[in-house]
Design a protein around this motif. Sequence first.
Motif, PDB file in Angstrom:
ATOM      1  N   VAL A  93      41.537  50.143  41.465  1.00 56.29           N
ATOM      2  CA  VAL A  93      41.878  48.735  41.789  1.00 56.29           C
ATOM      3  C   VAL A  93      43.214  48.592  41.829  1.00 56.29           C
ATOM      4  N   THR A  94      43.523  47.707  42.511  1.00 58.81           N
ATOM      5  CA  THR A  94      45.392  47.429  42.678  1.00 58.81           C
ATOM      6  C   THR A  94      45.488  46.108  42.515  1.00 58.81           C
ATOM      7  N   ALA A 123      36.014  43.557  37.383  1.00 57.76           N
ATOM      8  CA  ALA A 123      37.024  42.634  36.879  1.00 57.76           C
ATOM      9  C   ALA A 123      38.558  43.192  36.825  1.00 57.76           C
ATOM     10  N   GLY A 124      38.669  44.439  37.311  1.00 54.41           N
ATOM     11  CA  GLY A 124      39.761  45.304  37.490  1.00 54.41           C
ATOM     12  C   GLY A 124      40.222  45.848  35.951  1.00 54.41           C
ATOM     13  N   PHE A 125      39.183  46.173  35.172  1.00 53.16           N
ATOM     14  CA  PHE A 125      39.189  46.816  33.857  1.00 53.16           C
ATOM     15  C   PHE A 125      39.494  48.304  33.980  1.00 53.16           C
ATOM     16  N   TYR A 132      37.977  40.345  48.506  1.00 53.13           N
ATOM     17  CA  TYR A 132      39.310  40.831  48.846  1.00 53.13           C
ATOM     18  C   TYR A 132      39.075  42.332  49.269  1.00 53.13           C
ATOM     19  N   TYR A 133      38.666  43.185  48.508  1.00 56.26           N
ATOM     20  CA  TYR A 133      38.345  44.405  48.807  1.00 56.26           C
ATOM     21  C   TYR A 133      37.225  44.755  49.802  1.00 56.26           C
ATOM     22  N   MET A 134      36.309  43.687  49.800  1.00 53.00           N
ATOM     23  CA  MET A 134      35.085  43.909  50.790  1.00 53.00           C
ATOM     24  C   MET A 134      35.740  43.515  52.256  1.00 53.00           C
ATOM     25  N   GLU A 135      36.741  42.619  52.119  1.00 56.06           N
ATOM     26  CA  GLU A 135      37.461  42.218  53.438  1.00 56.06           C
ATOM     27  C   GLU A 135      38.148  43.685  54.004  1.00 56.06           C
ATOM     28  N   ASN A 136      38.866  44.356  53.041  1.00 54.48           N
ATOM     29  CA  ASN A 136      39.530  45.469  53.249  1.00 54.48           C
ATOM     30  C   ASN A 136      38.809  46.623  54.045  1.00 54.48           C
ATOM     31  N   ALA A 137      37.364  46.603  53.317  1.00 52.82           N
ATOM     32  CA  ALA A 137      36.376  47.583  53.868  1.00 52.82           C
ATOM     33  C   ALA A 137      35.735  47.331  55.260  1.00 52.82           C
TER      34      ALA A 137
END
Length: 391
Positions: free
Chosen positions: A45-46, A242-244, A301-306
Amino acid sequence: MLRGLNSDMSRLGESYLFSEVAERVEKYRLEHPGVSLISLGIGDVTLPLPCTVVERLIRAAWELGTPEGFVGYGDARGDIELRRAICERYGRRGVHFNEREIFINDGAKGDLGDVCELLGVGGTTLVVDPTYPVYRDASIISHRGLCTVRATEENDYLPTPCGLEVEPMLIYLCSPANPTGAVLTREGLFEWIEFAKLSGSLIVFDAAYEAYITDPTLPHSIFELPEARECALEICSFSKYAGFTGLRCGWCAIPEDSPVNRMWHRRLGARRGGASHLAQQAAIAALSPKGEAECMERVAYYMENARLLRRALEPLDVSVCGGEHAPYLWVKQRGKSVSSWELFELLLHRGGVVTTPGVGFGEGGEGYIRLSSFARREDIIEGAHRIAEIL
Ligand code: PLP
């Protein structure tokens, strides 16, 4: 000379996939200084941690420095408050667990490998090919036999056990799947559960990407099918939700009526110190209503990237799976026999775009690359543009 080393380790292959990608990218970078690289490769994740999680981390760290707040070794199963929060989360999907059925870990990867220790001598594991490499590598390291079922365009990247003549002791299922992004339906899961019950296999269900499922009819947990209680355990993670990925926390759910529950508990006592107190406190925050909303903003956000990546690939002569309920897109050029590493090198050398070669996930991935949407939006837009110009 050292004697008695694990000779099966030589079956693992030269290097772990992402180290090989990193080496090739580093070589390219040194030979082409000044080229701006876009990474759509590794599945890390970023986006930074949610505020709610960070606040809890800071508070928990301060508390550890006070006589009242200090904690040392914890329960082998993990923090009770966290286990209860996980039970509640399952409860919202109609899945009922008590806190003795949840075991906190320091991320899913360790447990996904360690489950091989549950098998007796000579046990065989079944993995889907292509697969998240950890299942295969852990099976080999622990001297297990390995059998595979292919995920292909023809079976929509969701192989079924129909016609399988093997009786594996362990079956790894991942849904949404890394690397293909394919998601099992209830019917598909049911077939695997029936097969496992007949063959006496234990299903290890990896739900690391469940938060990315957008269709409400698709199962997030194998335990949404009650029949799974007899033959499955589930491993999940806070990494992609959760970005862990750096903080490290996840869990394993094992029904109490399964003999595996006691075995796992005993094994933890013998072999593990558990997740850090701070990571577990942070995980509690990630499951709070405010934390969950912040985590799901990141997932969106990531799914919009996808979605943007999929849209850019649509007009091209490529076959695409994933990107709808998973952060990965599994891509292959149509009508061309280009190997995965050739496609990887083409995109790196012509566009400065880093991808993951599909063959690194198994022979069944030959010809494919995996694109990850865990990049920053500007990189996704630029990367999609560059790929569209090359393919
Ligand atoms: N399971 C799958 C399918 C993954 O792709 C990954 C990481 O990329 C993991 C598990 C590992 O998760 P964790 O960071 O919790 O170890």
